[in-house]
Scaffold this motif. Structure first.
Motif, short mmCIF file in Angstrom:
data_model
loop_
_atom_site.label_atom_id
_atom_site.label_comp_id
_atom_site.label_asym_id
_atom_site.label_seq_id
_atom_site.Cartn_x
_atom_site.Cartn_y
_atom_site.Cartn_z
N ARG A 1 0.81 -1.22 0.00
CA ARG A 1 0.00 0.00 0.00
C ARG A 1 0.84 1.27 0.00
O ARG A 1 0.36 2.32 -0.41
CB ARG A 1 -0.92 0.00 1.22
CG ARG A 1 -1.99 -1.05 1.13
CD ARG A 1 -2.78 -1.15 2.40
NE ARG A 1 -3.81 -2.17 2.29
CZ ARG A 1 -4.42 -2.70 3.32
NH1 ARG A 1 -4.14 -2.33 4.54
NH2 ARG A 1 -5.34 -3.62 3.13
N THR A 2 2.08 1.21 0.46
CA THR A 2 2.87 2.43 0.60
C THR A 2 3.98 2.57 -0.44
O THR A 2 4.29 3.68 -0.85
CB THR A 2 3.51 2.51 2.00
OG1 THR A 2 4.29 1.34 2.23
CG2 THR A 2 2.45 2.64 3.07
N THR B 1 -6.05 3.64 1.00
CA THR B 1 -7.15 4.18 1.81
C THR B 1 -8.47 3.61 1.30
O THR B 1 -8.55 3.08 0.18
CB THR B 1 -7.21 5.72 1.71
OG1 THR B 1 -7.49 6.09 0.36
CG2 THR B 1 -5.92 6.37 2.18
N THR B 2 -9.49 3.77 2.12
CA THR B 2 -10.82 3.30 1.72
C THR B 2 -11.35 4.09 0.53
O THR B 2 -11.96 3.53 -0.38
CB THR B 2 -11.79 3.39 2.90
OG1 THR B 2 -11.24 2.68 4.00
CG2 THR B 2 -13.14 2.81 2.55
N LYS B 3 -11.10 5.39 0.53
CA LYS B 3 -11.57 6.23 -0.58
C LYS B 3 -10.94 5.79 -1.89
O LYS B 3 -11.62 5.66 -2.91
CB LYS B 3 -11.23 7.69 -0.30
CG LYS B 3 -11.70 8.64 -1.36
CD LYS B 3 -11.34 10.07 -1.01
CE LYS B 3 -11.76 11.01 -2.12
NZ LYS B 3 -11.40 12.40 -1.80
N ARG B 4 -9.64 5.51 -1.87
CA ARG B 4 -8.97 5.06 -3.09
C ARG B 4 -9.41 3.65 -3.47
O ARG B 4 -9.43 3.30 -4.64
CB ARG B 4 -7.47 5.13 -2.92
CG ARG B 4 -7.03 6.60 -2.89
CD ARG B 4 -5.60 6.85 -3.07
NE ARG B 4 -4.99 6.17 -4.18
CZ ARG B 4 -3.69 6.11 -4.35
NH1 ARG B 4 -2.88 6.67 -3.47
NH2 ARG B 4 -3.17 5.47 -5.38
N ARG C 1 -11.75 -3.25 2.17
CA ARG C 1 -10.70 -2.41 2.76
C ARG C 1 -11.11 -1.92 4.16
O ARG C 1 -10.25 -1.61 4.98
CB ARG C 1 -10.42 -1.22 1.84
CG ARG C 1 -9.35 -0.27 2.29
CD ARG C 1 -8.01 -0.98 2.33
NE ARG C 1 -6.93 -0.09 2.61
CZ ARG C 1 -6.48 0.20 3.83
NH1 ARG C 1 -7.05 -0.36 4.86
NH2 ARG C 1 -5.48 1.01 4.01
#
Length: 159
Positions: free
Chosen positions: A60-61, A101-104, A156
């Motif tokens: 994720r990073t 992130t959840t939004k992504r 997520r």
């Protein structure tokens, strides 16, 4: 020697012998161990669970690893959705798992749905215009193609 003395002698006195996973504070009490990277308590988590969390955190990073994982998720998702409509949910879940992130994750699920519609229209070729004219049923196809991956990407939210 009494029976209570012999049972007390058999009990381990050191916390590490008892199997607790923690740190001894100044009072001699054992406090839960914490993960240095997230500062969260890792009581009740197995080392294998923590290892999987570290791998997901890296995916994720780290931008390079994230791009490769996202492309792999999209490729597997397209293959699964070609086989069955439940593959749309699985594809959204795969995209959601690698999202930071959840939004992504939700936006990635929506983007995957748009990609599925484009691939579907491309496979129809000249018949795509005729298929678009079948208005009642085309709403179900578009709604499923956009909604199911978004639903799957909500994985997520699970910790």
């Amino acid at each position: 020697m009494t029976a209570s003395d012999s049972s007390a002698a058999d009990e381990p006195t050191d916390e590490s012998e008892r199997g607790t996973d923690g740190n001894r504070n100044g009072n001699g009490n054992v406090e839960p161990a914490t993960d240095d990277s997230t500062r969260e308590e890792n009581v009740g988590t197995r080392p294998s669970d923590r290892r999987h969390q570290n791998v997901l955190e890296r995916v994720r990073t780290d931008s390079t690893v994230h791009a490769v994982a996202l492309l792999a998720a999209v490729a597997v998702g397209l293959a699964l959705s070609w086989l069955h409509w439940l593959g749309l949910i699985a594809a959204g879940a795969l995209v959601g798992l690698v999202s930071p992130t959840t939004k992504r994750a939700v936006l990635g699920g929506l983007g995957f749905g748009v990609l599925v519609l484009a691939v579907f229209a491309a496979t129809l070729g000249d018949s795509a215009a005729v298929a678009a004219g079948t208005t009642p049923i085309v709403y179900v196809a578009v709604g499923a193609a956009l909604g199911l991956p978004v639903f799957g990407s909500l994985v997520r939210l699970v910790r």
